[in-house]
Design an enzyme around this catalytic site. Sequence first.
Site, PDB file in Angstrom:
ATOM      1  N   SER A   1       1.144  -1.346  -0.249  1.00  0.00           N
ATOM      2  CA  SER A   1       0.051   0.342  -0.038  1.00  0.00           C
ATOM      3  C   SER A   1       0.719   1.344  -0.545  1.00  0.00           C
ATOM      4  O   SER A   1       2.328   1.199   0.369  1.00  0.00           O
ATOM      5  CB  SER A   1      -1.152  -0.060   1.046  1.00  0.00           C
TER       6      SER A   1
ATOM      7  N   TYR B   1      -1.443  -1.862   9.723  1.00  0.00           N
ATOM      8  CA  TYR B   1      -2.156  -1.833   8.385  1.00  0.00           C
ATOM      9  C   TYR B   1      -0.001  -1.058   8.212  1.00  0.00           C
ATOM     10  O   TYR B   1       0.403  -2.069   7.686  1.00  0.00           O
ATOM     11  CB  TYR B   1      -3.238  -0.662   8.637  1.00  0.00           C
TER      12      TYR B   1
END
Length: 270
Positions: A143, A156
């Site tokens: 990401s 995350y």
Amino acid sequence: MRITNDQVAVITGGASGIGYGLAEALAGRGVRLVISDIREEGLEKAKVSLTAAGAEVTAVVADVGDAASVRALADRTVAAYGRVDLVCNNAGVVSPPAPLWEQEARVWELMIGVKVLGVVHGVNAFAPLFIEQGTGHFLNTASSGGLAPLPYLTPYTTTMHAVVGLTETLDLELKRVAPALGATVLCPGLVDTPLGQNSAALGAIDLRAGVPAAMQDAAARFGEKLSPREVAESALAAVEAGRVHAAPGGDVAERAQARVEALLADIARG
């Protein structure tokens, strides 16, 4: 690695989102597919849809957090097609929005199990096949949170940084074995996927009260969402160009540059 219509690709998290976008893009190039997901119902729907569009698809239910399950996926791939050329370690979840000290241990365990160990298990299961062939490529989905910090999403962000570092190192290690081996990490900005709903189904976040304000604020900062197919095409272009990083999204490069400049400035002060 040049992508051709005689190849085989494996995609984890292939039932929806970026994984399904990769499946569509690869099918459009005539690549035979093995799609995998932990969600059996969603996986079957994806297979039906891809097959109806003309793709040759094998669907395998697998839990990327379980090394034996991923080894079984590799075995099914070889049994079905006799080879594998591209492995997309794509399965993912997102953590709830909260400061680090409020994140629960179970969230860390799930994030590490899926996003870090999921990639590790994929590499361990498929790298020997690549090495035996002398060709093959890993595409690992991270990401933009792996290139610059995202406050209130520490589990995350941490796992995304890990996937970036893992892939950069993996690419060097593979190329020392054979020049036709390699790895690319995908670091997109905001993508229009059901990641939140899927993460809620796995118990990572709670969406019963709606999308948390912190997530809405993050979405507003990142601007317009990319489609999964746009992200997939960018990723495959990077694979074919032999690039280690693919980072589609309006401000991803700017945020990564700001992080690197801040890092170098801190180091220079020492």
